[in-house]
Design an enzyme around this catalytic site. Sequence first.
Site, PDB file in Angstrom:
ATOM      1  N   LYS A   1       0.999  -1.182  -0.013  1.00 43.28           N
ATOM      2  CA  LYS A   1       0.014  -0.108  -0.037  1.00 43.28           C
ATOM      3  C   LYS A   1       0.940   1.160  -0.110  1.00 43.28           C
ATOM      4  O   LYS A   1       0.619   2.376  -0.399  1.00 43.28           O
ATOM      5  CB  LYS A   1      -0.865   0.008   1.228  1.00 43.28           C
ATOM      6  CG  LYS A   1      -0.220   0.350   2.586  1.00 43.28           C
ATOM      7  CD  LYS A   1      -1.456   0.446   3.579  1.00 43.28           C
ATOM      8  CE  LYS A   1      -0.862   0.532   5.100  1.00 43.28           C
ATOM      9  NZ  LYS A   1      -0.028   1.689   5.221  1.00 43.28           N
ATOM     10  N   ASP A   2       2.123   1.557   0.375  1.00 39.82           N
ATOM     11  CA  ASP A   2       3.115   2.266   0.491  1.00 39.82           C
ATOM     12  C   ASP A   2       3.703   2.465  -0.800  1.00 39.82           C
ATOM     13  O   ASP A   2       4.447   3.229  -0.945  1.00 39.82           O
ATOM     14  CB  ASP A   2       4.092   2.020   1.500  1.00 39.82           C
ATOM     15  CG  ASP A   2       3.329   2.266   2.904  1.00 39.82           C
ATOM     16  OD1 ASP A   2       2.167   2.800   3.009  1.00 39.82           O
ATOM     17  OD2 ASP A   2       3.812   1.439   3.857  1.00 39.82           O
TER      18      ASP A   2
ATOM     19  N   THR B   1      -5.268   9.856  13.286  1.00 37.70           N
ATOM     20  CA  THR B   1      -5.179   9.218  12.063  1.00 37.70           C
ATOM     21  C   THR B   1      -4.093  10.049  11.391  1.00 37.70           C
ATOM     22  O   THR B   1      -4.285  11.144  11.434  1.00 37.70           O
ATOM     23  CB  THR B   1      -6.229   8.595  11.390  1.00 37.70           C
ATOM     24  OG1 THR B   1      -5.712   8.038  10.154  1.00 37.70           O
ATOM     25  CG2 THR B   1      -7.270   9.425  11.157  1.00 37.70           C
TER      26      THR B   1
ATOM     27  N   SER C   1      -3.767   9.458   8.079  1.00 41.39           N
ATOM     28  CA  SER C   1      -4.087   8.750   6.497  1.00 41.39           C
ATOM     29  C   SER C   1      -5.316   9.884   6.196  1.00 41.39           C
ATOM     30  O   SER C   1      -6.138   9.699   6.762  1.00 41.39           O
ATOM     31  CB  SER C   1      -4.412   7.464   6.582  1.00 41.39           C
ATOM     32  OG  SER C   1      -5.311   7.288   5.645  1.00 41.39           O
TER      33      SER C   1
ATOM     34  N   ARG D   1      -6.925   9.306   3.647  1.00 37.65           N
ATOM     35  CA  ARG D   1      -8.126   8.356   3.232  1.00 37.65           C
ATOM     36  C   ARG D   1      -9.064   8.214   4.602  1.00 37.65           C
ATOM     37  O   ARG D   1     -10.132   8.165   4.307  1.00 37.65           O
ATOM     38  CB  ARG D   1      -7.531   7.257   2.577  1.00 37.65           C
ATOM     39  CG  ARG D   1      -8.816   6.302   2.478  1.00 37.65           C
ATOM     40  CD  ARG D   1      -8.096   4.680   2.126  1.00 37.65           C
ATOM     41  NE  ARG D   1      -7.051   4.183   3.086  1.00 37.65           N
ATOM     42  CZ  ARG D   1      -7.577   3.368   4.191  1.00 37.65           C
ATOM     43  NH1 ARG D   1      -8.687   3.284   4.385  1.00 37.65           N
ATOM     44  NH2 ARG D   1      -6.539   3.154   5.083  1.00 37.65           N
ATOM     45  N   ARG D   2      -8.486   7.737   5.646  1.00 36.85           N
ATOM     46  CA  ARG D   2      -9.153   7.647   6.798  1.00 36.85           C
ATOM     47  C   ARG D   2      -9.810   8.811   7.372  1.00 36.85           C
ATOM     48  O   ARG D   2     -10.961   8.712   7.872  1.00 36.85           O
ATOM     49  CB  ARG D   2      -8.162   6.839   7.928  1.00 36.85           C
ATOM     50  CG  ARG D   2      -7.784   5.563   7.591  1.00 36.85           C
ATOM     51  CD  ARG D   2      -6.771   5.105   8.617  1.00 36.85           C
ATOM     52  NE  ARG D   2      -6.380   3.510   8.229  1.00 36.85           N
ATOM     53  CZ  ARG D   2      -5.107   3.345   8.412  1.00 36.85           C
ATOM     54  NH1 ARG D   2      -4.116   4.097   8.767  1.00 36.85           N
ATOM     55  NH2 ARG D   2      -4.573   1.768   8.018  1.00 36.85           N
TER      56      ARG D   2
ATOM     57  N   ARG E   1       1.292   9.549  13.563  1.00 38.35           N
ATOM     58  CA  ARG E   1       2.153   8.827  12.927  1.00 38.35           C
ATOM     59  C   ARG E   1       3.123   7.841  13.597  1.00 38.35           C
ATOM     60  O   ARG E   1       3.083   7.870  14.868  1.00 38.35           O
ATOM     61  CB  ARG E   1       2.948   9.760  12.057  1.00 38.35           C
ATOM     62  CG  ARG E   1       2.687  10.473  11.138  1.00 38.35           C
ATOM     63  CD  ARG E   1       2.358  10.007   9.855  1.00 38.35           C
ATOM     64  NE  ARG E   1       3.722   9.287   9.386  1.00 38.35           N
ATOM     65  CZ  ARG E   1       4.894  10.135   8.948  1.00 38.35           C
ATOM     66  NH1 ARG E   1       5.059  10.983   8.959  1.00 38.35           N
ATOM     67  NH2 ARG E   1       5.875   9.158   8.741  1.00 38.35           N
TER      68      ARG E   1
ATOM     69  N   ASN F   1       5.300   3.763  14.179  1.00 40.93           N
ATOM     70  CA  ASN F   1       5.311   2.557  14.045  1.00 40.93           C
ATOM     71  C   ASN F   1       3.911   2.024  14.649  1.00 40.93           C
ATOM     72  O   ASN F   1       3.444   2.962  15.550  1.00 40.93           O
ATOM     73  CB  ASN F   1       6.444   1.734  14.173  1.00 40.93           C
ATOM     74  CG  ASN F   1       6.900   1.835  15.571  1.00 40.93           C
ATOM     75  OD1 ASN F   1       6.153   1.919  16.769  1.00 40.93           O
ATOM     76  ND2 ASN F   1       8.196   1.622  15.888  1.00 40.93           N
ATOM     77  N   VAL F   2       3.625   0.722  14.739  1.00 38.96           N
ATOM     78  CA  VAL F   2       2.497   0.082  15.517  1.00 38.96           C
ATOM     79  C   VAL F   2       2.487   0.340  16.911  1.00 38.96           C
ATOM     80  O   VAL F   2       1.583   0.994  17.687  1.00 38.96           O
ATOM     81  CB  VAL F   2       2.295  -1.329  15.142  1.00 38.96           C
ATOM     82  CG1 VAL F   2       1.462  -2.142  16.060  1.00 38.96           C
ATOM     83  CG2 VAL F   2       2.169  -1.558  13.621  1.00 38.96           C
TER      84      VAL F   2
ATOM     85  N   THR G   1       4.477   2.582  18.601  1.00 35.64           N
ATOM     86  CA  THR G   1       4.297   4.010  19.006  1.00 35.64           C
ATOM     87  C   THR G   1       2.971   4.573  18.957  1.00 35.64           C
ATOM     88  O   THR G   1       2.444   5.497  19.745  1.00 35.64           O
ATOM     89  CB  THR G   1       5.182   4.690  17.837  1.00 35.64           C
ATOM     90  OG1 THR G   1       6.542   4.258  17.938  1.00 35.64           O
ATOM     91  CG2 THR G   1       5.145   6.340  18.295  1.00 35.64           C
ATOM     92  N   ARG G   2       2.244   4.055  17.880  1.00 34.60           N
ATOM     93  CA  ARG G   2       0.722   4.601  17.777  1.00 34.60           C
ATOM     94  C   ARG G   2       0.128   4.339  19.138  1.00 34.60           C
ATOM     95  O   ARG G   2      -0.935   4.742  19.620  1.00 34.60           O
ATOM     96  CB  ARG G   2      -0.094   4.150  16.565  1.00 34.60           C
ATOM     97  CG  ARG G   2       0.766   4.752  15.239  1.00 34.60           C
ATOM     98  CD  ARG G   2       0.145   4.466  14.063  1.00 34.60           C
ATOM     99  NE  ARG G   2       0.993   4.411  12.924  1.00 34.60           N
ATOM    100  CZ  ARG G   2       0.597   4.611  11.554  1.00 34.60           C
ATOM    101  NH1 ARG G   2      -0.695   4.339  11.293  1.00 34.60           N
ATOM    102  NH2 ARG G   2       1.343   4.852  10.678  1.00 34.60           N
TER     103      ARG G   2
ATOM    104  N   CYS H   1      -1.552  13.494  -7.889  1.00 30.62           N
ATOM    105  CA  CYS H   1      -1.840  14.177  -6.314  1.00 30.62           C
ATOM    106  C   CYS H   1      -2.232  13.057  -5.408  1.00 30.62           C
ATOM    107  O   CYS H   1      -2.716  11.950  -5.830  1.00 30.62           O
ATOM    108  CB  CYS H   1      -2.891  15.167  -6.659  1.00 30.62           C
ATOM    109  SG  CYS H   1      -4.531  14.249  -6.933  1.00 30.62           S
TER     110      CYS H   1
END
Length: 304
Positions: A81-82, A126, A128, A130-131, A148, A150-151, A153-154, A239
Amino acid sequence: MSNSPIRIGTRDSKLAMWQAHTVARLLRVQNIEVEIIPVKSQGDIDTTRPLHELGTTGVFTKVLDDALFNNEIDIAVHSLKDYPTQPPAGIVLSAHLEREDPMDLFIPKGDTSFLNDRESVSTIGTGSIRRVAQWLHHFPNHTTENLRGNVQTRLIKLKESNWSGIIMASAGLRRMELVPENAVALDWMIPAPAQGVVGITHREGDVIALDACKLLDVELSRITSTVERQFLRTLEGGCSAPIGALARVSGQKIFFVGTLHSLDGKSEVKVEDSANLEDWPTLGEKFALRAKQNGGDAILSTLK
């Protein structure tokens, strides 16, 4: 096969290393020697700014592309996805591993009754767009704040914040075995194209790397990822846009849902359809063109 081990390039976050070790294990099963070479990307170094401000295309992946070009690694492992929908000239996307759960999860801090009230007021974390766009479309009175890292950290940031919860990909939490017991499945949120898929790239012309990648490619992952990423590529036009896409295969049919939102979530274009599986190579573009005609062009023009 060459006598030299295949050098696997990866970002150095825990999740990225998990992905690289998974690839290494799958290759060792095929009696291929490997070594893992971790590198740090700009996206990992700068975790304060929202991703779209860094220019999402390649922010996590360019350093691995460069390592391939410089012959420092032989294959690169990515969260697909990245990865840009158009790899740089000279680099080939050649393997798609079996897909983990592609959906998003909501990790609440406490009470979740507000999720049943469209008019509720809350703050959500979030990073993102999109989210953010899909969440605001669903909950117009909510606000969002940048998240932002890593898993791990969030999850720590959630504890330290005054947010009602955060949105995260199910795949990363599952792979790290960190899915909280109170996680809520967001079955209405359309994930990022290819979310949950690990992709592998190699240098064009490197036959040894190509042969290794072919051993790992899962056809179902390749088909669904390609449809979703083609939808993204046809819409995006350079974009950063809040685009979601999900393709699923059942029997000889492929079922697709794709969304495009304005940044504030107020405008939504949705394409939901099915087609014969044999037509998959052109479906992403076909559905994207339909989205553009049904109001997508108007949304995209405000984003450029």
